[in-house]
Design a protein around this motif. Structure first.
Motif, PDB file in Angstrom:
ATOM      1  N   PRO A   1      45.253  42.138  52.067  1.00  0.00           N
ATOM      2  CA  PRO A   1      43.955  41.445  52.078  1.00  0.00           C
ATOM      3  C   PRO A   1      44.181  39.942  51.863  1.00  0.00           C
ATOM      4  CG  PRO A   1      44.354  42.350  49.907  1.00  0.00           C
ATOM      5  CD  PRO A   1      45.513  42.785  50.779  1.00  0.00           C
ATOM      6  N   ALA A   2      43.112  39.173  51.942  1.00  0.00           N
ATOM      7  CA  ALA A   2      43.203  37.734  51.654  1.00  0.00           C
ATOM      8  C   ALA A   2      43.420  37.517  50.166  1.00  0.00           C
ATOM      9  CB  ALA A   2      41.930  37.028  52.103  1.00  0.00           C
ATOM     10  N   GLY A   3      42.866  38.434  49.361  1.00  0.00           N
ATOM     11  CA  GLY A   3      42.987  38.290  47.921  1.00  0.00           C
ATOM     12  C   GLY A   3      42.556  39.537  47.189  1.00  0.00           C
ATOM     13  N   ILE A   4      42.760  39.487  45.882  1.00  0.00           N
ATOM     14  CA  ILE A   4      42.425  40.615  45.012  1.00  0.00           C
ATOM     15  C   ILE A   4      41.627  40.102  43.824  1.00  0.00           C
ATOM     16  CG2 ILE A   4      43.363  42.406  43.485  1.00  0.00           C
ATOM     17  CD1 ILE A   4      45.739  42.637  45.415  1.00  0.00           C
ATOM     18  N   ILE A   5      40.596  40.859  43.483  1.00  0.00           N
ATOM     19  CA  ILE A   5      39.761  40.587  42.307  1.00  0.00           C
ATOM     20  C   ILE A   5      40.069  41.671  41.290  1.00  0.00           C
ATOM     21  CG2 ILE A   5      37.405  40.404  41.426  1.00  0.00           C
ATOM     22  CD1 ILE A   5      36.567  39.814  44.374  1.00  0.00           C
ATOM     23  N   SER A   6      40.236  41.283  40.026  1.00  0.00           N
ATOM     24  CA  SER A   6      40.487  42.273  38.983  1.00  0.00           C
ATOM     25  C   SER A   6      40.213  41.682  37.604  1.00  0.00           C
ATOM     26  CB  SER A   6      41.945  42.746  39.049  1.00  0.00           C
ATOM     27  OG  SER A   6      42.199  43.728  38.056  1.00  0.00           O
ATOM     28  N   THR A   7      39.992  42.582  36.662  1.00  0.00           N
ATOM     29  CA  THR A   7      39.882  42.195  35.261  1.00  0.00           C
ATOM     30  C   THR A   7      41.252  42.270  34.588  1.00  0.00           C
ATOM     31  OG1 THR A   7      39.408  44.482  34.637  1.00  0.00           O
ATOM     32  CG2 THR A   7      37.509  43.053  35.048  1.00  0.00           C
ATOM     33  N   ARG A   8      42.228  42.830  35.274  1.00  0.00           N
ATOM     34  CA  ARG A   8      43.531  43.140  34.682  1.00  0.00           C
ATOM     35  C   ARG A   8      44.549  42.012  34.878  1.00  0.00           C
ATOM     36  NH1 ARG A   8      44.044  48.590  32.676  1.00  0.00           N
ATOM     37  NH2 ARG A   8      46.196  48.079  33.028  1.00  0.00           N
ATOM     38  N   THR A   9      45.173  41.621  33.788  1.00  0.00           N
ATOM     39  CA  THR A   9      46.161  40.542  33.784  1.00  0.00           C
ATOM     40  C   THR A   9      47.321  40.815  34.735  1.00  0.00           C
ATOM     41  OG1 THR A   9      45.615  40.108  31.473  1.00  0.00           O
ATOM     42  CG2 THR A   9      47.686  39.205  32.264  1.00  0.00           C
ATOM     43  N   GLY A  10      47.917  42.004  34.651  1.00  0.00           N
ATOM     44  CA  GLY A  10      49.067  42.327  35.487  1.00  0.00           C
ATOM     45  C   GLY A  10      48.739  42.292  36.969  1.00  0.00           C
ATOM     46  N   VAL A  11      47.538  42.713  37.325  1.00  0.00           N
ATOM     47  CA  VAL A  11      47.111  42.700  38.725  1.00  0.00           C
ATOM     48  C   VAL A  11      47.000  41.265  39.228  1.00  0.00           C
ATOM     49  CG1 VAL A  11      45.210  43.284  40.301  1.00  0.00           C
ATOM     50  CG2 VAL A  11      45.968  44.940  38.568  1.00  0.00           C
ATOM     51  N   ILE A  12      46.413  40.402  38.425  1.00  0.00           N
ATOM     52  CA  ILE A  12      46.256  38.998  38.814  1.00  0.00           C
ATOM     53  C   ILE A  12      47.623  38.330  38.949  1.00  0.00           C
ATOM     54  CG2 ILE A  12      45.367  36.746  38.058  1.00  0.00           C
ATOM     55  CD1 ILE A  12      43.241  38.763  39.170  1.00  0.00           C
TER      56      ILE A  12
END
Length: 186
Positions: free
Chosen positions: A79-90
């Protein structure tokens, strides 16, 4: 300045939304609710129409929301980007060169202070503040972090959109079709 020229970033909740937005002038779209098995085909189909998908990793059914899932999304779904609340994901999203959007739920002062600490560690490209109905808090998050902000959650009217934008948000994420139409890029 709006998020890639868009004051509104439409949020897709289902196939009807996807089908409507694929023909729209919007370039960036947020995918909220989906299943892991649908992601690749959705992202690929969107790309055929010049659309760039931002996947909300926390809301994908069948996907464990951790850095391994982020790596999978970055490499195989693209994808163009990812949205998350999780630190590791970001952090993993940033390592892979995609747009990393840290989602923050501002429930109280304690949550706000913890959010500032989190942002310092993750250094996302953007912060999505929820609920987006708090113009004063949008300004405070921008001032404290120096990061561009998107406002989301509970935005229901053009007045809500305008208040968030006037407070400094680069864009508003919303699943409200009336707002998509009203703010459609020309």
């Amino acid at each position: 300045m709006p998020f890639y020229g868009q004051p509104i970033v439409p949020a897709i909740r289902g196939w009807k939304d996807f089908e409507e937005l694929i023909a729209s002038p919007y370039t960036y779209l947020v995918l909220l609710d989906s299943q892991i098995g649908q992601l690749k085909s959705l992202v690929d189909e969107a790309a055929k129409y010049g659309k760039r998908m931002l996947i909300h990793a926390d809301l994908i059914e069948g996907l464990k929301n951790d850095e391994h899932a982020a790596q999978f999304l970055c490499r195989h779904i693209a994808p163009a980007g990812i949205i998350s609340t999780r630190t590791g994901v970001i952090q993993k999203t940033k390592q892979n060169g995609l747009i990393a959007i840290q989602r923050l739920f501002l429930l109280d002062t304690n949550a706000l202070e913890k959010s500032f600490s989190l942002i310092e560690r993750t250094q996302p490209d953007y912060i999505e503040v929820l609920p987006g109905l708090m113009p004063r808090m949008i300004g405070e998050v921008i001032a404290q972090t120096g990061k561009p902000v998107l406002a989301g959650g509970l935005i229901r009217t053009a007045e809500d959109v305008e208040a968030a934008l006037e407070a400094g948000a680069e864009a508003v994420t919303t699943s409200r079709r009336a707002l998509w139409k009203q703010y459609e890029p020309k």
